[in-house]
Design a protein around this motif. Structure first.
Motif, short mmCIF file in Angstrom:
data_model
loop_
_atom_site.label_atom_id
_atom_site.label_comp_id
_atom_site.label_asym_id
_atom_site.label_seq_id
_atom_site.Cartn_x
_atom_site.Cartn_y
_atom_site.Cartn_z
N LYS A 123 0.83 -1.21 0.00
CA LYS A 123 0.00 0.00 0.00
C LYS A 123 0.86 1.26 0.00
CE LYS A 123 -4.16 1.82 2.18
NZ LYS A 123 -4.93 1.63 0.93
N VAL A 124 2.03 1.20 0.65
CA VAL A 124 2.94 2.36 0.69
C VAL A 124 3.36 2.75 -0.72
CG1 VAL A 124 5.22 3.13 1.42
CG2 VAL A 124 3.75 1.90 3.02
N TYR A 125 3.55 1.77 -1.59
CA TYR A 125 4.03 2.03 -2.95
C TYR A 125 2.89 2.11 -3.97
CZ TYR A 125 8.86 1.46 -1.53
OH TYR A 125 10.09 1.65 -0.93
N GLU A 126 1.68 2.11 -3.45
CA GLU A 126 0.53 2.11 -4.35
C GLU A 126 0.50 3.32 -5.27
OE1 GLU A 126 -3.96 2.37 -3.23
OE2 GLU A 126 -3.32 0.30 -2.97
N TRP A 127 0.85 4.51 -4.73
CA TRP A 127 0.79 5.74 -5.56
C TRP A 127 1.85 5.70 -6.66
CZ3 TRP A 127 4.82 9.26 -6.03
CH2 TRP A 127 5.90 9.09 -5.13
N GLN A 128 3.04 5.15 -6.36
CA GLN A 128 4.07 5.04 -7.39
C GLN A 128 3.67 4.01 -8.44
OE1 GLN A 128 8.20 4.85 -6.10
NE2 GLN A 128 7.62 5.54 -4.03
N ILE A 129 3.03 2.92 -7.97
CA ILE A 129 2.58 1.87 -8.91
C ILE A 129 1.54 2.44 -9.87
CG2 ILE A 129 1.32 -0.31 -9.04
CD1 ILE A 129 2.69 -1.10 -6.40
N ASN A 130 0.61 3.21 -9.33
CA ASN A 130 -0.43 3.81 -10.17
C ASN A 130 0.17 4.86 -11.10
OD1 ASN A 130 -2.39 2.25 -8.93
ND2 ASN A 130 -2.81 3.78 -7.34
N GLU A 131 1.13 5.64 -10.59
CA GLU A 131 1.74 6.69 -11.41
C GLU A 131 2.46 6.11 -12.61
OE1 GLU A 131 5.23 8.97 -9.93
OE2 GLU A 131 3.83 10.67 -9.97
N ARG A 132 3.11 4.91 -12.43
CA ARG A 132 3.86 4.26 -13.51
C ARG A 132 2.99 3.29 -14.29
NH1 ARG A 132 9.46 2.79 -12.42
NH2 ARG A 132 9.29 2.23 -14.62
N GLU A 133 1.71 3.24 -13.88
CA GLU A 133 0.75 2.37 -14.57
C GLU A 133 1.21 0.90 -14.53
OE1 GLU A 133 0.17 3.88 -18.47
OE2 GLU A 133 -0.99 5.61 -17.81
N LEU A 134 1.70 0.50 -13.37
CA LEU A 134 2.15 -0.87 -13.18
C LEU A 134 1.00 -1.75 -12.70
CD1 LEU A 134 5.53 -0.20 -11.33
CD2 LEU A 134 5.22 -0.66 -13.76
N MET A 135 1.06 -3.02 -13.04
CA MET A 135 0.10 -3.99 -12.55
C MET A 135 0.76 -4.80 -11.44
SD MET A 135 -2.78 -3.78 -14.23
CE MET A 135 -3.50 -5.38 -13.92
N ILE A 136 0.08 -4.97 -10.33
CA ILE A 136 0.63 -5.76 -9.23
C ILE A 136 -0.35 -6.88 -8.88
CG2 ILE A 136 -0.32 -4.18 -7.47
CD1 ILE A 136 2.24 -4.91 -5.82
N SER A 137 0.17 -8.07 -8.74
CA SER A 137 -0.63 -9.22 -8.35
C SER A 137 0.08 -9.92 -7.20
CB SER A 137 -0.83 -10.18 -9.52
OG SER A 137 0.42 -10.70 -9.95
N HIS A 138 -0.70 -10.52 -6.32
CA HIS A 138 -0.07 -11.20 -5.20
C HIS A 138 -0.91 -12.38 -4.74
CE1 HIS A 138 -2.97 -9.03 -2.68
NE2 HIS A 138 -2.56 -7.91 -3.27
N LYS A 139 -0.22 -13.41 -4.28
CA LYS A 139 -0.84 -14.59 -3.67
C LYS A 139 -0.27 -14.72 -2.27
CE LYS A 139 -1.27 -17.02 -8.10
NZ LYS A 139 -0.88 -18.24 -8.88
N GLY A 180 4.52 -2.09 -16.74
CA GLY A 180 4.93 -3.46 -16.46
C GLY A 180 4.13 -4.06 -15.32
N SER A 181 4.64 -5.13 -14.74
CA SER A 181 3.91 -5.80 -13.67
C SER A 181 4.85 -6.26 -12.57
CB SER A 181 3.12 -7.00 -14.21
OG SER A 181 4.01 -7.97 -14.73
N ILE A 182 4.27 -6.42 -11.39
CA ILE A 182 5.00 -6.92 -10.21
C ILE A 182 4.19 -8.09 -9.65
CG2 ILE A 182 5.87 -6.39 -7.91
CD1 ILE A 182 6.04 -3.46 -8.76
N ASP A 183 4.86 -9.18 -9.33
CA ASP A 183 4.18 -10.36 -8.82
C ASP A 183 4.79 -10.76 -7.48
OD1 ASP A 183 2.30 -12.58 -9.08
OD2 ASP A 183 4.10 -13.82 -9.28
N ILE A 184 3.95 -10.95 -6.49
CA ILE A 184 4.40 -11.33 -5.14
C ILE A 184 3.72 -12.64 -4.75
CG2 ILE A 184 4.59 -10.64 -2.72
CD1 ILE A 184 4.26 -7.75 -3.65
N GLU A 185 4.52 -13.62 -4.34
CA GLU A 185 3.97 -14.92 -3.95
C GLU A 185 4.57 -15.36 -2.62
OE1 GLU A 185 4.43 -17.88 -6.91
OE2 GLU A 185 3.23 -16.82 -8.44
N MET A 186 3.75 -16.11 -1.87
CA MET A 186 4.21 -16.70 -0.60
C MET A 186 4.00 -18.21 -0.66
SD MET A 186 2.68 -14.06 2.26
CE MET A 186 2.99 -15.25 3.56
N ALA A 187 4.95 -18.94 -0.05
CA ALA A 187 4.83 -20.40 0.02
C ALA A 187 5.19 -20.85 1.43
CB ALA A 187 5.73 -21.07 -1.01
#
Length: 441
Positions: A324-340, A372-379
């Protein structure tokens, strides 16, 4: 691996044994070449004197006389032509005299049993308590022919051989000293090399010359550890020099920009230009602030001043807040973020992990492609949890992979005016990860 103590013990015993046997061999050589003949001649003269005394004094009692001679330290064997014999003095250990020898003496010849004794070790030669190891001379008693065989008994022989034993002892001592000096040089030489290398190291010279790292003992271990330490110190020294160079550059650059734009702000400018310059100054100040904080974190961890504060908390919630802290930068750069993300509680230092997520997400945003996109996963693996953060940036060339965790190192495609960064982020991530892994063990 043989320890230095075992090597020293084996070397000492080997020197003692070798010195003794070598000296024994030399002494035996001296006996066989020189003393053996002299010993035979001496006993022949004694036997001839005894025989002459008997013949010159026909009235003496031969048996009493030979008993007296035997008591002075001799073994005597007297035999007539018919084979009747008598022994005087200490009994011989081996009565092995051949009949040919007796006949030889009866015929008037001298029997040189000592000189012709088998050339064996002088212990079995000179001290051989055998009847054949004697000298024999003819003697006439009451008109009859006798063969008189004599030798010095063992006790007296030991007294006579004191010179030879002295030579044996002296050779043993001298040879032992020489071999000890050689072996000591062998043992001390690598220590001397280490001493010289230590002095060079103290003067800042990290070169390594002929250290005996191949030895399989404590000195070899010491040389190996010293080499590793020297290489590490050399590497640390290079890192320190690079650190000073990089920090000077990375601090000087924003300071110069701040100073330059501050000078420009003193001139008459339009509102848009003034705001643009002010934003640039704020950007450079933020760079300095971030760099200072990162250096403080690294310094505290390096010196183990940072006190780990472990606590139980929800990892999923922490990652969601970090995103959430980086949400404004992600939106500004039009990045897609997905996470599991998995709803799981962990026990760790929450503040340090926040720093880890902050650096990784910051890199994923800064070095990503627009749109571009950012992907975050946890296992969850039970004993541990793996968090993976990936992006669609240009990536890093293989030539830079091994260096991305070095402090202040930045690949060329990251050194642009558009993308900030100090080159400390991944170094901090690695350092913090190691600290927390060590704490969990």
């Amino acid at each position: 691996m043989k320890s230095l103590y075992v090597k020293f013990l084996i070397t000492t015993l080997a020197i003692m044994l070798f010195s003794f046997f070598f000296a024994f061999f030399i002494s035996n050589f001296i006996y066989q070449i020189n003393l053996k003949e002299e010993n035979d001649t001496k006993h022949t003269n004694i036997a001839l004197e005894v025989a002459q005394f008997i013949e010159n004094n026909p009235d003496i009692k031969v048996e009493e006389y030979l008993d007296t001679v035997a008591k002075t330290g001799h073994q005597i064997y007297l035999v007539d032509a018919n084979g009747r014999d008598q022994f005087f003095g200490t009994q011989f250990g081996d009565i092995n005299l051949q009949d040919e020898a007796i006949k030889e003496v009866h015929s008037g010849e001298i029997y040189h049993g000592m000189a012709n004794f088998d050339a064996e070790l002088f212990v079995t030669g000179f001290f051989a308590d055998e009847l054949k190891n004697t000298v024999g001379v003819p003697v006439t008693i009451d008109g009859q022919s006798y063969a008189l065989f004599m030798r010095t008994d063992i006790e007296l022989l030991f007294n006579e051989m004191h010179v030879l034993f002295g030579v044996l002892f002296l050779i043993t001592i001298i040879l032992s000293i020489i071999l000890v000096l050689i072996s000591a040089h062998y043992l001390i030489k690598p220590v001397t090399k280490l001493s010289k290398a230590t002095k060079r190291l103290a003067s800042g010279d990290y070169s390594l010359d002929n250290l005996d790292i191949s030895r399989k003992d404590e000195i070899g271990d010491l040389a190996t550890n010293f080499r590793n330490m020297t290489l590490q110190l050399g590497y640390n020294d290079k890192i320190q020099r690079d650190f000073i160079s990089n920090i000077s550059h990375d601090i000087q650059s924003p300071l110069s920009n701040i100073k330059g734009y501050n000078q420009l702000l003193k001139k008459p400018l339009s509102t848009d230009v003034r705001e643009d310059y002010a934003e640039t100054i704020d950007f450079e100040i933020d760079r300095l602030s971030t760099m200072t904080k990162q250096l403080l974190v690294l310094s505290s961890i390096d010196h183990e001043d940072y006190l780990m504060r472990r606590e139980n908390y929800n990892l999923k919630q922490q990652l969601e807040r970090a995103i959430k802290v980086y949400e404004w930068q992600i939106n500004e750069r039009e990045l897609m973020i997905s996470h599991k993300l998995i709803d799981i509680d962990i026990r760790a230092d929450k503040s340090l992990l926040n720093t880890v997520w902050d650096n990784l997400l910051s890199n994923a945003v800064k070095y990503n492609e627009d749109a571009g996109s950012i992907d975050i996963e946890m296992a969850d693996y039970g004993s541990h949890v793996i968090v993976s953060i990936s992006d669609t940036g240009k990536g890093i060339d293989n030539v830079h992979i091994d260096k991305i965790f070095d402090r202040f190192y930045r690949a060329d495609n990251a050194r642009t005016n558009k993308v900030g960064g100090s080159g400390l982020g991944l170094s901090i991530v690695k350092k913090l990860s190691k600290c927390m892994m060590a704490l969990s063990m």
